[in-house]
Design a protein around this motif. Sequence first.
Motif, PDB file in Angstrom:
ATOM      1  N   THR A  35       0.839  -1.224   0.425  1.00 46.33           N
ATOM      2  CA  THR A  35      -0.204  -0.059   0.112  1.00 46.33           C
ATOM      3  C   THR A  35       0.656   1.019  -0.355  1.00 46.33           C
ATOM      4  O   THR A  35       1.977   1.493   0.790  1.00 46.33           O
ATOM      5  CB  THR A  35      -1.022   0.219   0.899  1.00 46.33           C
ATOM      6  N   VAL A  36       0.552   2.070  -0.561  1.00 44.94           N
ATOM      7  CA  VAL A  36       1.180   3.444  -0.487  1.00 44.94           C
ATOM      8  C   VAL A  36      -0.309   4.927  -0.533  1.00 44.94           C
ATOM      9  O   VAL A  36      -0.930   4.789  -0.981  1.00 44.94           O
ATOM     10  CB  VAL A  36       1.801   3.743  -1.958  1.00 44.94           C
ATOM     11  N   PHE A  37      -0.015   5.596   0.283  1.00 45.37           N
ATOM     12  CA  PHE A  37      -0.226   6.301   0.840  1.00 45.37           C
ATOM     13  C   PHE A  37       0.057   7.990   0.008  1.00 45.37           C
ATOM     14  O   PHE A  37       1.428   8.211   0.089  1.00 45.37           O
ATOM     15  CB  PHE A  37      -0.437   7.051   2.697  1.00 45.37           C
ATOM     16  N   GLY A  38      -1.008   8.822  -0.322  1.00 43.33           N
ATOM     17  CA  GLY A  38       0.198  10.466  -0.782  1.00 43.33           C
ATOM     18  C   GLY A  38      -1.075  10.930  -1.675  1.00 43.33           C
ATOM     19  O   GLY A  38      -2.187  10.241  -1.423  1.00 43.33           O
ATOM     20  N   ILE A  39      -0.102  11.842  -2.415  1.00 41.82           N
ATOM     21  CA  ILE A  39      -1.907  12.367  -3.243  1.00 41.82           C
ATOM     22  C   ILE A  39      -0.873  13.218  -4.306  1.00 41.82           C
ATOM     23  O   ILE A  39       0.440  13.331  -4.615  1.00 41.82           O
ATOM     24  CB  ILE A  39      -1.933  13.707  -2.697  1.00 41.82           C
ATOM     25  N   PRO A  40      -1.796  12.796  -6.379  1.00 43.98           N
ATOM     26  CA  PRO A  40      -0.945  12.898  -7.422  1.00 43.98           C
ATOM     27  C   PRO A  40      -0.112  14.450  -7.203  1.00 43.98           C
ATOM     28  O   PRO A  40      -1.071  15.530  -6.555  1.00 43.98           O
ATOM     29  CB  PRO A  40      -1.744  12.295  -8.418  1.00 43.98           C
ATOM     30  N   GLY A  41       0.710  14.175  -7.962  1.00 43.49           N
ATOM     31  CA  GLY A  41       1.299  16.092  -8.060  1.00 43.49           C
ATOM     32  C   GLY A  41       2.096  16.375  -9.513  1.00 43.49           C
ATOM     33  O   GLY A  41       2.734  14.948 -10.072  1.00 43.49           O
ATOM     34  N   GLN A  42       1.886  16.936 -10.067  1.00 46.79           N
ATOM     35  CA  GLN A  42       2.691  17.323 -11.582  1.00 46.79           C
ATOM     36  C   GLN A  42       4.260  16.929 -11.939  1.00 46.79           C
ATOM     37  O   GLN A  42       4.428  15.820 -12.635  1.00 46.79           O
ATOM     38  CB  GLN A  42       2.536  18.969 -12.177  1.00 46.79           C
ATOM     39  N   HIS A  43       4.985  17.122 -10.787  1.00 45.51           N
ATOM     40  CA  HIS A  43       5.861  16.169 -11.203  1.00 45.51           C
ATOM     41  C   HIS A  43       6.317  15.089 -10.539  1.00 45.51           C
ATOM     42  O   HIS A  43       7.800  13.786 -10.932  1.00 45.51           O
ATOM     43  CB  HIS A  43       7.244  17.088 -10.165  1.00 45.51           C
ATOM     44  N   ALA A  44       5.307  14.602 -10.196  1.00 44.11           N
ATOM     45  CA  ALA A  44       4.887  12.784  -9.815  1.00 44.11           C
ATOM     46  C   ALA A  44       4.485  11.977 -10.443  1.00 44.11           C
ATOM     47  O   ALA A  44       3.546  10.251 -10.288  1.00 44.11           O
ATOM     48  CB  ALA A  44       4.958  12.641  -7.713  1.00 44.11           C
ATOM     49  N   GLY A  54       1.034  -1.462 -12.374  1.00 46.75           N
ATOM     50  CA  GLY A  54       1.657  -2.255 -11.207  1.00 46.75           C
ATOM     51  C   GLY A  54       0.543  -3.424 -10.663  1.00 46.75           C
ATOM     52  O   GLY A  54      -0.359  -2.938 -10.297  1.00 46.75           O
ATOM     53  N   ASN A  55       0.947  -3.778  -8.657  1.00 52.69           N
ATOM     54  CA  ASN A  55      -0.081  -4.385  -7.940  1.00 52.69           C
ATOM     55  C   ASN A  55      -0.300  -3.633  -7.156  1.00 52.69           C
ATOM     56  O   ASN A  55      -0.585  -3.695  -5.593  1.00 52.69           O
ATOM     57  CB  ASN A  55       0.100  -5.531  -7.885  1.00 52.69           C
ATOM     58  N   LEU A  56       0.421  -2.190  -6.662  1.00 54.98           N
ATOM     59  CA  LEU A  56       0.603  -1.141  -5.266  1.00 54.98           C
ATOM     60  C   LEU A  56      -0.741  -0.587  -5.271  1.00 54.98           C
ATOM     61  O   LEU A  56      -1.623  -0.051  -6.304  1.00 54.98           O
ATOM     62  CB  LEU A  56       1.379  -0.590  -5.555  1.00 54.98           C
ATOM     63  N   HIS A  57      -1.175  -0.585  -3.952  1.00 59.88           N
ATOM     64  CA  HIS A  57      -2.874  -0.108  -3.587  1.00 59.88           C
ATOM     65  C   HIS A  57      -2.372   1.177  -3.331  1.00 59.88           C
ATOM     66  O   HIS A  57      -1.816   1.604  -2.383  1.00 59.88           O
ATOM     67  CB  HIS A  57      -3.394  -1.551  -2.806  1.00 59.88           C
ATOM     68  N   PHE A  58      -3.455   2.340  -3.806  1.00 61.15           N
ATOM     69  CA  PHE A  58      -3.085   3.813  -3.484  1.00 61.15           C
ATOM     70  C   PHE A  58      -4.104   4.071  -2.825  1.00 61.15           C
ATOM     71  O   PHE A  58      -5.414   4.104  -3.258  1.00 61.15           O
ATOM     72  CB  PHE A  58      -2.743   4.104  -4.945  1.00 61.15           C
ATOM     73  N   VAL A  59      -3.576   4.688  -1.800  1.00 61.29           N
ATOM     74  CA  VAL A  59      -4.898   5.378  -0.464  1.00 61.29           C
ATOM     75  C   VAL A  59      -4.311   6.988  -0.653  1.00 61.29           C
ATOM     76  O   VAL A  59      -3.644   7.697  -0.486  1.00 61.29           O
ATOM     77  CB  VAL A  59      -4.241   5.365   0.381  1.00 61.29           C
ATOM     78  N   SER A  60      -5.284   7.451  -1.358  1.00 62.02           N
ATOM     79  CA  SER A  60      -4.982   8.938  -1.925  1.00 62.02           C
ATOM     80  C   SER A  60      -5.699  10.059  -0.810  1.00 62.02           C
ATOM     81  O   SER A  60      -7.186   9.657  -0.963  1.00 62.02           O
ATOM     82  CB  SER A  60      -5.500   9.530  -3.178  1.00 62.02           C
ATOM     83  N   SER A  61      -5.118  10.719   0.325  1.00 66.96           N
ATOM     84  CA  SER A  61      -5.358  11.378   1.518  1.00 66.96           C
ATOM     85  C   SER A  61      -6.026  13.123   0.432  1.00 66.96           C
ATOM     86  O   SER A  61      -6.261  12.858  -0.690  1.00 66.96           O
ATOM     87  CB  SER A  61      -4.584  11.566   2.175  1.00 66.96           C
ATOM     88  N   LEU A  86       4.686  11.997  -2.473  1.00 70.13           N
ATOM     89  CA  LEU A  86       5.080  12.791  -2.658  1.00 70.13           C
ATOM     90  C   LEU A  86       5.340  13.934  -3.592  1.00 70.13           C
ATOM     91  O   LEU A  86       5.575  13.248  -4.503  1.00 70.13           O
ATOM     92  CB  LEU A  86       5.515  13.753  -1.399  1.00 70.13           C
ATOM     93  N   SER A  87       4.303  14.799  -3.781  1.00 70.07           N
ATOM     94  CA  SER A  87       4.752  15.589  -5.296  1.00 70.07           C
ATOM     95  C   SER A  87       6.268  16.551  -4.143  1.00 70.07           C
ATOM     96  O   SER A  87       6.478  16.834  -3.261  1.00 70.07           O
ATOM     97  CB  SER A  87       3.657  16.593  -5.158  1.00 70.07           C
TER      98      SER A  87
END
Length: 566
Positions: A35-44, A54-61, A86-87
């Motif tokens: 699992t990965v936590f975070g928020i999308p961003g332009q540079h990321a 891939g198979n990672l589960h993303f939790v967007s805060s 992180l962005s």
Amino acid sequence: MIDFDPGTAAPTKGTNQRNGGDLVVETLEALGAKTVFGIPGQHALGLFDAMGRGNLHFVSSRVENNSAFAADGYSRATGEVGVLFLSTGPGALTSLAGLQEAYATGVPMVVVASQIPLDGLGARRKGMLHQLDDQKASAANVTKSQRLIQHASGIPSAIQDAWTEAISSPQGPVWIEIPQNVLLDPIMVPPVEDALAEAFDNPPRVELIREAVKWLSTAERPAIIAGGGTRRGRAEKSLLSIAEQLRAPVICTPGGNGAFPWTHELSLQSWIEDRYMTDVLEDADVLIVIGSSLGEVTSNYFTFEPRGRIIQIDAEPRVLESNRPGLGIRADAGQALAALDEALAEAGAADATQRSWHGTSPEEVVKESLAKVTARLESQDLAKELKFMSDIREAVPADMQTFWDMTISAYWGWSCWDARQGQFHSAQGAGGLGYGFPAAIGGAVGLETTGKPSRVLAVSGDGSSMYSISELATAKQHNVPVTWLIVDDGGYGILREYMVGAFGQATATELARPDFVKLAESFGVPARRVAPEEVGDALKASFEADGPNVVVVETLLKMFGPTHLD
């Protein structure tokens, strides 16, 4: 799919060709991340493009600081490494308060932050979006180390090294940043097939364990303080054995809460801020301190004046003797206590039948001290507070994990909460507001991932809840089984109490706040408002529901009287 040209940030047509982001995702998966936590961003965006393959589960805060708290809660609940994406610039900087808690408490995390393109690094003021003079320097106070990866081929090894460092005691968050073009550019590096990260060994020095055994062999009144390092080192079994060999009373700090059985005849529980407990610890002729700096709370606000010798065990060398001189043993708590346990048994130093605290048995000292604490509390018109905390404890299943914000209920919890078979988590490391709910989200997600009972409890005040109120959207989006108890007293309750006590009146502590029930319902999250005496039944009903829910109690709780002023 959309990506961006690293030079112009202009949208271009995406492809399915592997890029640097794929190496990040592949390496994390090979290391066991789920699992990965975070928020999308332009540079990321290269990271998120790769996650789609891939198979990672993303939790967007909804706020990066809460993403950091969620990754922290995930790690504490599961014992695994929390992963945070992180962005750049504002996104990275917003996470730092959450990372301070993880760093202070020793929570293993791998933080992958994006960066502006390589061409903009070196403090040149090119006017790029989110540009900082030195982004990773901003994280230097709240992470174990910081790395900048400049070539895609270096990604797998750098992440593997970061993971190793994060899980090596003293554990903590490790910062990696990768420029936008390194994440986006096509690569020739083959897919990552395996990755291995094992914690560095951190055993105690033999001569120090031998010296500790000498001290304990002649001790008449040994006692033990179990700090957070005891839990991080998974030293509970050795702690119990040592305490029973020595017949030594054990008290847990807020971070160590749960490290020793609450109802054991040698357990002073967690009443670390009470003067009666301070008296016992001061009277010990040998005091073993595990995973604690003997800091502000543990020393009853620096009033603690031990008369005996101190054996201090900690994986962080800067902690040793930072407040009191003693025999400092730099080692992982689990390894150190296992070695001490074995050495005591082999030396026959544990013939504790003659242990006596001035003619009183250690067990009776514990019993009498707890009775004194109870009598002190009962003399302070705290019936409502004692019942409120008791009702919560009886409503919470014995194996449920709980996450507590910096609020009056949590301050009570530090001292009176019996973790039973669950775990007690609070933000006492750095003391930042807003920890409870996002950390509980991360914990519940992690427990679901490991197949364990995943319903958790978060406890916040109305002030601290506003720091993370947006995460109701996260909880709803991912249908996270978290029950959030908000104790609404109309302001920053603990600060109000401090100011009234110190100055006779409080300033700037009163808050306008929303109707928390209606607000939760606007997110599609069920909520109810109940009277204080109904909190137990409300929690029990909420625990039986599916997904997130909220219980609001409007009441003014008081703290027990400070004993460091006696």
